[in-house]
Motif scaffolding. Structure first.
Motif, PDB file in Angstrom:
ATOM      1  N   ALA A   5      73.534  43.466  59.661  1.00 49.70           N
ATOM      2  CA  ALA A   5      73.876  44.612  58.814  1.00 49.70           C
ATOM      3  C   ALA A   5      75.382  44.663  58.565  1.00 49.70           C
ATOM      4  CB  ALA A   5      73.395  45.906  59.464  1.00 49.70           C
ATOM      5  N   VAL A   6      76.172  44.445  59.625  1.00 48.85           N
ATOM      6  CA  VAL A   6      77.629  44.433  59.475  1.00 48.85           C
ATOM      7  C   VAL A   6      78.052  43.316  58.532  1.00 48.85           C
ATOM      8  CG1 VAL A   6      79.793  44.007  60.712  1.00 48.85           C
ATOM      9  CG2 VAL A   6      78.084  45.554  61.682  1.00 48.85           C
ATOM     10  N   SER A   7      77.482  42.137  58.705  1.00 48.61           N
ATOM     11  CA  SER A   7      77.827  40.998  57.839  1.00 48.61           C
ATOM     12  C   SER A   7      77.437  41.270  56.397  1.00 48.61           C
ATOM     13  CB  SER A   7      77.127  39.733  58.337  1.00 48.61           C
ATOM     14  OG  SER A   7      77.581  39.371  59.615  1.00 48.61           O
ATOM     15  N   ALA A   8      76.258  41.877  56.188  1.00 51.66           N
ATOM     16  CA  ALA A   8      75.800  42.163  54.829  1.00 51.66           C
ATOM     17  C   ALA A   8      76.722  43.153  54.128  1.00 51.66           C
ATOM     18  CB  ALA A   8      74.371  42.699  54.869  1.00 51.66           C
ATOM     19  N   LEU A   9      77.207  44.137  54.870  1.00 51.79           N
ATOM     20  CA  LEU A   9      78.136  45.104  54.278  1.00 51.79           C
ATOM     21  C   LEU A   9      79.466  44.427  53.941  1.00 51.79           C
ATOM     22  CD1 LEU A   9      77.374  48.174  56.562  1.00 51.79           C
ATOM     23  CD2 LEU A   9      76.833  47.952  54.127  1.00 51.79           C
ATOM     24  N   GLY A  46      81.928  43.651  50.232  1.00 48.21           N
ATOM     25  CA  GLY A  46      83.294  44.157  50.143  1.00 48.21           C
ATOM     26  C   GLY A  46      83.590  45.341  51.029  1.00 48.21           C
ATOM     27  N   HIS A  47      82.626  45.749  51.858  1.00 47.90           N
ATOM     28  CA  HIS A  47      82.820  46.884  52.771  1.00 47.90           C
ATOM     29  C   HIS A  47      83.308  46.347  54.107  1.00 47.90           C
ATOM     30  CE1 HIS A  47      80.940  49.305  49.761  1.00 47.90           C
ATOM     31  NE2 HIS A  47      79.755  48.778  49.928  1.00 47.90           N
ATOM     32  N   ARG A  48      84.611  46.361  54.307  1.00 44.96           N
ATOM     33  CA  ARG A  48      85.202  45.767  55.509  1.00 44.96           C
ATOM     34  C   ARG A  48      85.662  46.812  56.507  1.00 44.96           C
ATOM     35  NH1 ARG A  48      89.963  42.589  53.533  1.00 44.96           N
ATOM     36  NH2 ARG A  48      89.932  41.738  55.646  1.00 44.96           N
ATOM     37  N   ARG A  49      85.896  48.031  56.052  1.00 45.64           N
ATOM     38  CA  ARG A  49      86.287  49.138  56.933  1.00 45.64           C
ATOM     39  C   ARG A  49      85.057  50.017  57.110  1.00 45.64           C
ATOM     40  NH1 ARG A  49      89.759  48.442  52.772  1.00 45.64           N
ATOM     41  NH2 ARG A  49      91.860  47.670  53.207  1.00 45.64           N
ATOM     42  N   LEU A  50      84.364  49.815  58.219  1.00 49.05           N
ATOM     43  CA  LEU A  50      83.084  50.468  58.453  1.00 49.05           C
ATOM     44  C   LEU A  50      83.245  51.639  59.416  1.00 49.05           C
ATOM     45  CD1 LEU A  50      82.252  47.751  57.202  1.00 49.05           C
ATOM     46  CD2 LEU A  50      80.414  47.606  58.874  1.00 49.05           C
ATOM     47  N   LEU A  51      82.461  52.682  59.166  1.00 52.12           N
ATOM     48  CA  LEU A  51      82.436  53.854  60.043  1.00 52.12           C
ATOM     49  C   LEU A  51      80.984  54.214  60.302  1.00 52.12           C
ATOM     50  CD1 LEU A  51      83.659  56.447  61.398  1.00 52.12           C
ATOM     51  CD2 LEU A  51      83.518  57.524  59.140  1.00 52.12           C
ATOM     52  N   THR A  52      80.595  54.340  61.569  1.00 54.76           N
ATOM     53  CA  THR A  52      79.274  54.861  61.885  1.00 54.76           C
ATOM     54  C   THR A  52      79.418  56.220  62.554  1.00 54.76           C
ATOM     55  OG1 THR A  52      77.180  54.471  63.025  1.00 54.76           O
ATOM     56  CG2 THR A  52      79.168  53.573  64.076  1.00 54.76           C
ATOM     57  N   GLU A  53      78.628  57.173  62.090  1.00 54.55           N
ATOM     58  CA  GLU A  53      78.658  58.537  62.613  1.00 54.55           C
ATOM     59  C   GLU A  53      77.407  58.850  63.437  1.00 54.55           C
ATOM     60  OE1 GLU A  53      81.061  60.286  58.702  1.00 54.55           O
ATOM     61  OE2 GLU A  53      78.913  60.699  58.951  1.00 54.55           O
ATOM     62  N   GLY A  54      76.624  57.855  63.710  1.00 56.66           N
ATOM     63  CA  GLY A  54      75.426  58.082  64.516  1.00 56.66           C
ATOM     64  C   GLY A  54      74.152  57.858  63.740  1.00 56.66           C
ATOM     65  N   GLY A  55      73.113  58.183  64.431  1.00 53.75           N
ATOM     66  CA  GLY A  55      73.073  58.855  65.702  1.00 53.75           C
ATOM     67  C   GLY A  55      73.213  57.934  66.907  1.00 53.75           C
ATOM     68  N   PRO A  56      72.884  58.506  68.081  1.00 50.26           N
ATOM     69  CA  PRO A  56      73.031  57.766  69.327  1.00 50.26           C
ATOM     70  C   PRO A  56      72.257  56.453  69.367  1.00 50.26           C
ATOM     71  CG  PRO A  56      72.798  60.113  69.771  1.00 50.26           C
ATOM     72  CD  PRO A  56      72.528  59.931  68.310  1.00 50.26           C
ATOM     73  N   ARG A  57      71.071  56.424  68.778  1.00 50.38           N
ATOM     74  CA  ARG A  57      70.297  55.176  68.797  1.00 50.38           C
ATOM     75  C   ARG A  57      70.992  54.089  67.993  1.00 50.38           C
ATOM     76  NH1 ARG A  57      65.386  58.376  68.796  1.00 50.38           N
ATOM     77  NH2 ARG A  57      65.285  58.282  66.534  1.00 50.38           N
ATOM     78  N   LEU A  58      71.550  54.460  66.847  1.00 44.67           N
ATOM     79  CA  LEU A  58      72.235  53.473  66.024  1.00 44.67           C
ATOM     80  C   LEU A  58      73.502  52.979  66.731  1.00 44.67           C
ATOM     81  CD1 LEU A  58      72.585  51.864  63.453  1.00 44.67           C
ATOM     82  CD2 LEU A  58      73.687  53.854  62.411  1.00 44.67           C
ATOM     83  N   LEU A  59      74.273  53.895  67.300  1.00 43.10           N
ATOM     84  CA  LEU A  59      75.475  53.476  68.019  1.00 43.10           C
ATOM     85  C   LEU A  59      75.097  52.564  69.188  1.00 43.10           C
ATOM     86  CD1 LEU A  59      78.540  53.648  68.251  1.00 43.10           C
ATOM     87  CD2 LEU A  59      78.253  55.638  69.735  1.00 43.10           C
ATOM     88  N   GLY A  60      74.004  52.910  69.871  1.00 42.75           N
ATOM     89  CA  GLY A  60      73.547  52.065  70.968  1.00 42.75           C
ATOM     90  C   GLY A  60      73.203  50.656  70.505  1.00 42.75           C
ATOM     91  N   GLN A  61      72.625  50.529  69.316  1.00 37.45           N
ATOM     92  CA  GLN A  61      72.308  49.211  68.768  1.00 37.45           C
ATOM     93  C   GLN A  61      73.577  48.421  68.469  1.00 37.45           C
ATOM     94  OE1 GLN A  61      69.686  49.571  65.375  1.00 37.45           O
ATOM     95  NE2 GLN A  61      68.386  51.041  66.436  1.00 37.45           N
ATOM     96  N   LEU A  93      69.680  49.744  54.440  1.00 38.82           N
ATOM     97  CA  LEU A  93      69.650  48.501  55.195  1.00 38.82           C
ATOM     98  C   LEU A  93      68.366  48.453  56.011  1.00 38.82           C
ATOM     99  CD1 LEU A  93      73.332  48.568  56.478  1.00 38.82           C
ATOM    100  CD2 LEU A  93      72.442  47.204  54.611  1.00 38.82           C
ATOM    101  N   THR A  94      67.560  47.434  55.783  1.00 36.91           N
ATOM    102  CA  THR A  94      66.279  47.346  56.455  1.00 36.91           C
ATOM    103  C   THR A  94      65.932  45.888  56.700  1.00 36.91           C
ATOM    104  OG1 THR A  94      63.999  48.185  56.392  1.00 36.91           O
ATOM    105  CG2 THR A  94      64.923  47.341  54.309  1.00 36.91           C
ATOM    106  N   GLY A  95      64.696  45.640  57.156  1.00 37.42           N
ATOM    107  CA  GLY A  95      64.269  44.285  57.453  1.00 37.42           C
ATOM    108  C   GLY A  95      63.269  43.762  56.441  1.00 37.42           C
ATOM    109  N   ALA A  96      63.016  42.460  56.517  1.00 35.39           N
ATOM    110  CA  ALA A  96      62.114  41.819  55.551  1.00 35.39           C
ATOM    111  C   ALA A  96      60.687  42.332  55.674  1.00 35.39           C
ATOM    112  CB  ALA A  96      62.150  40.303  55.760  1.00 35.39           C
ATOM    113  N   ALA A  97      60.306  42.844  56.855  1.00 38.60           N
ATOM    114  CA  ALA A  97      58.948  43.329  57.063  1.00 38.60           C
ATOM    115  C   ALA A  97      58.810  44.836  56.828  1.00 38.60           C
ATOM    116  CB  ALA A  97      58.485  42.980  58.481  1.00 38.60           C
TER     117      ALA A  97
END
Length: 278
Positions: free
Chosen positions: A188-192, A196-211, A154-158
């Protein structure tokens, strides 16, 4: 493993009104995978709804790592829950720095959860989705060359076009979820969810959780509190912009084993009952 909350003298109606099903027998023993799966079941989801769960470990003084890695503050029970949370998810969302630091590998299919995943219409194993702006990843690693389910980037257009081509060539599915170099958390959540990915789990790291926290898209936090003190300057579990008003979460369950606390919190407005089964 013992359950401290919800208390066992709650009626069935009370438990149903506050959380997903919890295992019946309590006691200081190792719980089965099925019992843990019931204790950490995703809530029923209405059509099109998505649920983002975070899973992190922290010491008593708030460190999310020791020596740069989370494994040093984990435990056998924490790793069992880690595996169960993965086995319940459609996709595991991680940041590129965590992939590099922790040596991420593809999620594997587990026989103990095969029937449960099939009944839920899930793939044999969750996909791994990596959020990255630079795409500075080793695309020759097993995470990209031999996953049971194709890895998503998952990334951006640039984002750097040559790295995007390298990811695609390695077999990853590149998903553009932002206008800049990186992915926007909400997009990113909407794209997932669109995939068909509706049950999402994030394991980190701290920067991603902070976002995810700053983006207002985190629905649940599973936090392991380790009975350890480390001092030092390690990150907290969420590292990002400060919210104007702190987000309120409510306790769902509290388990303990070997001095570790396994806390489950959901956002305060979570409609546990009003959602239809998805």
């Amino acid at each position: 493993m013992r359950r401290l909350f919800p208390v066992t003298d709650q009626t069935s109606a009370d438990r149903a009104a506050t959380a997903p099903p919890s295992p019946g027998p309590d006691g200081d023993r190792e719980w089965t995978f099925d019992e843990l799966a019931e204790a950490y079941a995703y809530p029923p989801l209405a059509a099109g709804a998505v649920w983002l769960r975070g899973n992190m470990v922290a010491t008593l003084d708030g460190a999310a790592q020791h020596g740069g890695r989370s494994q040093a503050i984990s435990s056998a029970a924490d790793m069992r829950i880690f595996g169960v949370l993965r086995a319940l998810a459609d996709v595991v969302v991680v940041g590129a720095e965590t992939v590099r630091r922790e040596g991420y590998r593809p999620a594997r299919a587990r026989a103990a959860f095969a029937q449960r995943r099939a009944a839920a219409g899930q793939a044999p194993a969750p996909a791994i989705a990596v959020l990255t702006a630079s795409l500075d990843l080793d695309f020759s690693a097993p995470l990209f060359t031999s996953p049971l389910v194709p890895t998503l980037v998952l990334t951006g257009a640039a984002a750097p076009s040559e790295r995007v081509r390298a990811a695609s060539k390695a077999g990853a599915e590149v998903v553009i979820a932002g206008e800049g170099p990186g992915a926007d958390p909400a997009r990113a959540v909407s794209a997932l969810a669109e995939r068909g990915h509706r049950r999402l789990l994030t394991e980190g790291g701290p920067r991603l959780l902070g976002q995810f926290v700053a983006g207002g898209v985190l629905d649940e936090l599973c936090l392991t509190v380790a009975p350890l003190l480390t001092a030092g300057h390690a990150q907290r579990i969420a590292d990002g912009p400060e919210l104007p008003v702190p987000a309120r979460f409510e306790p769902v369950s509290l388990l303990t084993e070997g001095g570790f606390l396994f806390c489950r919190y959901a956002r305060a407005d979570a409609p546990w009952i009003s959602r239809d089964q998805g």
